[in-house]
Design an enzyme around this catalytic site. Sequence first.
Site, PDB file in Angstrom:
ATOM      1  N   LEU A 192       3.271  -0.093   4.626  1.00 47.62           N
ATOM      2  CA  LEU A 192       1.795  -0.676   4.568  1.00 47.62           C
ATOM      3  C   LEU A 192       1.382  -1.147   5.660  1.00 47.62           C
ATOM      4  CD1 LEU A 192      -0.030  -1.437   2.205  1.00 47.62           C
ATOM      5  CD2 LEU A 192       1.564  -3.469   1.772  1.00 47.62           C
ATOM      6  N   ASP A 193       2.223  -1.935   6.507  1.00 45.26           N
ATOM      7  CA  ASP A 193       1.415  -2.592   7.631  1.00 45.26           C
ATOM      8  C   ASP A 193       0.865  -1.475   8.854  1.00 45.26           C
ATOM      9  OD1 ASP A 193       1.358  -5.413   8.846  1.00 45.26           O
ATOM     10  OD2 ASP A 193       2.305  -4.331  10.529  1.00 45.26           O
ATOM     11  N   GLU A 225      -0.573   1.056   7.752  1.00 51.34           N
ATOM     12  CA  GLU A 225      -1.584   1.562   7.276  1.00 51.34           C
ATOM     13  C   GLU A 225      -2.756   0.593   7.378  1.00 51.34           C
ATOM     14  OE1 GLU A 225      -3.087   2.338   2.755  1.00 51.34           O
ATOM     15  OE2 GLU A 225      -1.071   3.378   3.107  1.00 51.34           O
ATOM     16  N   ASP A 226      -2.493  -0.787   7.105  1.00 49.75           N
ATOM     17  CA  ASP A 226      -3.411  -2.019   7.207  1.00 49.75           C
ATOM     18  C   ASP A 226      -2.742  -2.992   7.589  1.00 49.75           C
ATOM     19  OD1 ASP A 226      -5.563  -3.646   6.543  1.00 49.75           O
ATOM     20  OD2 ASP A 226      -5.192  -3.815   4.414  1.00 49.75           O
ATOM     21  N   SER A 227      -2.593  -3.192   8.933  1.00 51.98           N
ATOM     22  CA  SER A 227      -1.887  -4.066   9.874  1.00 51.98           C
ATOM     23  C   SER A 227      -2.349  -5.562   9.508  1.00 51.98           C
ATOM     24  CB  SER A 227      -2.196  -4.043  11.232  1.00 51.98           C
ATOM     25  OG  SER A 227      -1.387  -4.955  11.967  1.00 51.98           O
TER      26      SER A 227
END
Length: 450
Positions: A153-154, A156-158
Amino acid sequence: MSVISSLSSTMPPIIELLKDRVSSSSSSSSSSFTAFSGVVLQCRTVNRGIKLYSVCNCSSSNVTSMADKQVELKRENVKQLLRSRVMHGVRSGEELLSRLRKESEDGRLPVNVASALEDLYENYRNAVFSSENPNAEEIVVANMSAMLDCIFLDMEDSFVISPYHEAVREPFDYYSFGQNYIRPLVDFGTSFVGNIAIFREMEEKRQQGHNIILMSNHQSEADPAVIALLLEETNPHIAENLIYVAGDRVITDPLCKPFSMGRNLLCVYSKKHMYDEPELVDMKRRANTRSLKEMVLLLRGGSQVIWIAPSGGRDRADPVTNEWQPAPFDISSVDNMRRLVEHADVPGHIYPLSLLCYDIMPPPPQVEKEIGEKRRMSFHGVGLSVGPEVNYHDIARRCSNEDEVKLAYAHHVQESVNEQYKVLKAAIHGKQGLIASTPAVSLSQPWHPC
């Protein structure tokens, strides 16, 4: 900003305080509990059939309330968390590794990160299995799946961790995730807390608006989770709200970041890594200045509990004897922190804290420049102890000049940490248990029912 101005000309940069890293419920969900010998595994089915697990491994045959923990997810935000549920539905370690390798083969995961994650999985699996927990496979798969999805997830969208970072508790509870991940590595039957009465004293002072500073040795990336696990029964507010002065790598290491997101942090760029990338030096200095300002504001507000490692990094074994001891404290770091507390115009108290927990996640033998150290884990007992408050003015009355006072004060704090460490070492490594208690360090296991 008068406090900062008055201190800036005489105090070294705040980076000297630490030179290395420390490391909801759905109304439509259904719950089921399965109790095993020494284990609680809670499975909650939420939207889209997603199952969230939380587990606890206790050496005692009695399953206490500390085992009954869960990571909860708010229904209205479930989609945000599930964007990268790569590990959804995974039921075995083999399937987990297969999906991990496919992410790498498809180019969505760098090869070096995939390799580090696979190595982490094997080490975590071996450590949990060594506890001889009959439900070890479920524990490993559940916790590693959660960790991998947090990492994906990070990617993908830090998430940007600010100089002062407050723990992310929703829509996904990163604090509980970190607790659940480390909990199975702790042998609570051979773990101990020293001087629980002083922790109560600290809580009383905090409730009166006073600031509490814990000057501690630093053993592993798991330190925050260990502290919280050992205090969650007796001091839940401190366990969940403690602020850690942390090194810069907690915001750049992809394996460390999900755990960092679940803690309250004051982030600093360490001096030893300040010049690794020359073009970023100015940015790092500006960030450190912001962190100093944030700390000043927090202390002025009162009721803060802040952990700091004045040694500037994790303890390491002596290369000759292979014995572990708390690393020497930096005198200027101790004095800088003391002065920040005194200039806050709010009563403040400094306590020496001792940690023994390197066994479950020891650091590499030497400080490494590159991101991505190998993690080695084991199932083991851990220890935490706090000593009486160290009063600067009491020590100053016995000294002839300011430099002598600084040295004596730092020495007093360090010696208290060292003496408490010896007691914890005797209890855990020496297998003396509670009888290792001394007049200065009273050991207990508050998670065990009386």
